[in-house]
Enzyme design. Structure first.
Site, PDB file in Angstrom:
ATOM      1  N   SER A  15       0.836  -1.210   0.000  1.00  0.00           N
ATOM      2  CA  SER A  15       0.000   0.000   0.000  1.00  0.00           C
ATOM      3  C   SER A  15       0.869   1.258   0.000  1.00  0.00           C
ATOM      4  CB  SER A  15      -0.981   0.003   1.173  1.00  0.00           C
ATOM      5  OG  SER A  15      -0.316   0.168   2.402  1.00  0.00           O
ATOM      6  N   ASN A  16       2.027   1.197   0.648  1.00  0.00           N
ATOM      7  CA  ASN A  16       2.956   2.342   0.577  1.00  0.00           C
ATOM      8  C   ASN A  16       3.502   2.509  -0.838  1.00  0.00           C
ATOM      9  OD1 ASN A  16       3.506   3.749   3.268  1.00  0.00           O
ATOM     10  ND2 ASN A  16       3.494   1.592   3.863  1.00  0.00           N
ATOM     11  N   ASN A 109      13.497   4.347   4.798  1.00  0.00           N
ATOM     12  CA  ASN A 109      12.617   3.279   5.262  1.00  0.00           C
ATOM     13  C   ASN A 109      11.420   3.882   5.980  1.00  0.00           C
ATOM     14  OD1 ASN A 109      11.845   0.541   6.059  1.00  0.00           O
ATOM     15  ND2 ASN A 109      12.540   1.102   8.118  1.00  0.00           N
ATOM     16  N   HIS A 111       8.705   3.136   8.888  1.00  0.00           N
ATOM     17  CA  HIS A 111       8.493   2.243  10.036  1.00  0.00           C
ATOM     18  C   HIS A 111       7.200   2.646  10.751  1.00  0.00           C
ATOM     19  CE1 HIS A 111       9.532  -0.590  13.153  1.00  0.00           C
ATOM     20  NE2 HIS A 111       9.125   0.310  14.026  1.00  0.00           N
TER      21      HIS A 111
END
Ligand code: GAR
Length: 207
Positions: A15-16, A109, A111
């Protein structure tokens, strides 16, 4: 479209990745997603890349002689595409020091917690949200950070918090956090592609 070459690394739903694809196609990121690389063949993220005509590469770890061979293939994929920015978007393998050094300041990244809380080895996906709830934390959130040789230890670029509501479950919290993840990952990639992220030791300055 001009701009930088992005590689997006994934392991699951993506989804990201979808948020990045949408933003890039709408010109909100001055770059193109040159490749989507998954360490799992069945990651739905690969389908998302295919749907948008983006090269989707599945590297199944079990098909490599060992982690070093897998890492060498990753390096080869980055180099052959002149990758300027590597985005870890739910990628669950750990990058080796050779790659984090070669691409220092060029790997980001996402998180799903407020680093330095609920991060590091073993904290990924649903496990993060479960730990937040079990701990009784009142706030959680998402963090985009540069990747260094540690796990979730690199300089923090962007963070945003969400409230942990009464009766929250890992599923409801994950859904809430994902909404802000999508915004943060796009914002960070866009800022990077505009050359607006300055690294000053452990600190990040947004120009
Ligand atoms: C996201 O919540 C991301 O923050 C998390 O995995 C999920 C992937 O979702 N990453 C980690 O936990 C890394 N430590 P997506 O595949 O739908 O983008």
């Amino acid at each position: 479209m001009s701009g930088l070459n992005l590689a997006v690394l994934v392991s699951g739903n993506g989804s990201n990745l979808q948020a990045l694809i949408d933003a890039a196609s709408q010109g909100r990121i001055n770059g193109r997603i040159a490749a989507v690389i998954s360490d799992r063949k069945d990651a739905y993220a690969l389908q998302r890349a295919n749907n948008h005509g983006i090269e989707a590469i599945a590297l199944d770890k079990r098909e490599f002689a060992g982690k070093a061979a897998f890492d060498a293939e990753l390096s080869k994929q980055f180099r052959s595409r002149n990758i300027d920015l590597i985005v870890l978007a739910g990628f669950l393998s750990i990058l080796p020091t050779e790659i984090t050094k070669e691409y220092e300041g060029k790997i980001i990244n996402i998180h799903p917690s407020l680093i330095p809380a609920f991060c590091g080895k073993g904290f990924y996906g649903e496990k993060v949200h479960k730990a937040v709830i079990e701990h009784g934390a009142k706030m959680s959130g998402a963090t985009v950070h540069f990747v260094d040789e540690g796990t979730d230890t690199g300089p923090i670029i962007l963070q945003q918090s969400v409230e942990v509501a009464e009766g929250e479950t890992p599923e409801t919290l994950a859904a809430k956090v994902l909404v802000i993840e999508h915004q943060l990952i796009v914002k960070a990639a866009a800022l990077f592609c505009e050359g607006r992220i300055l690294l000053d030791g452990k600190k990040v300055i947004i120009l």
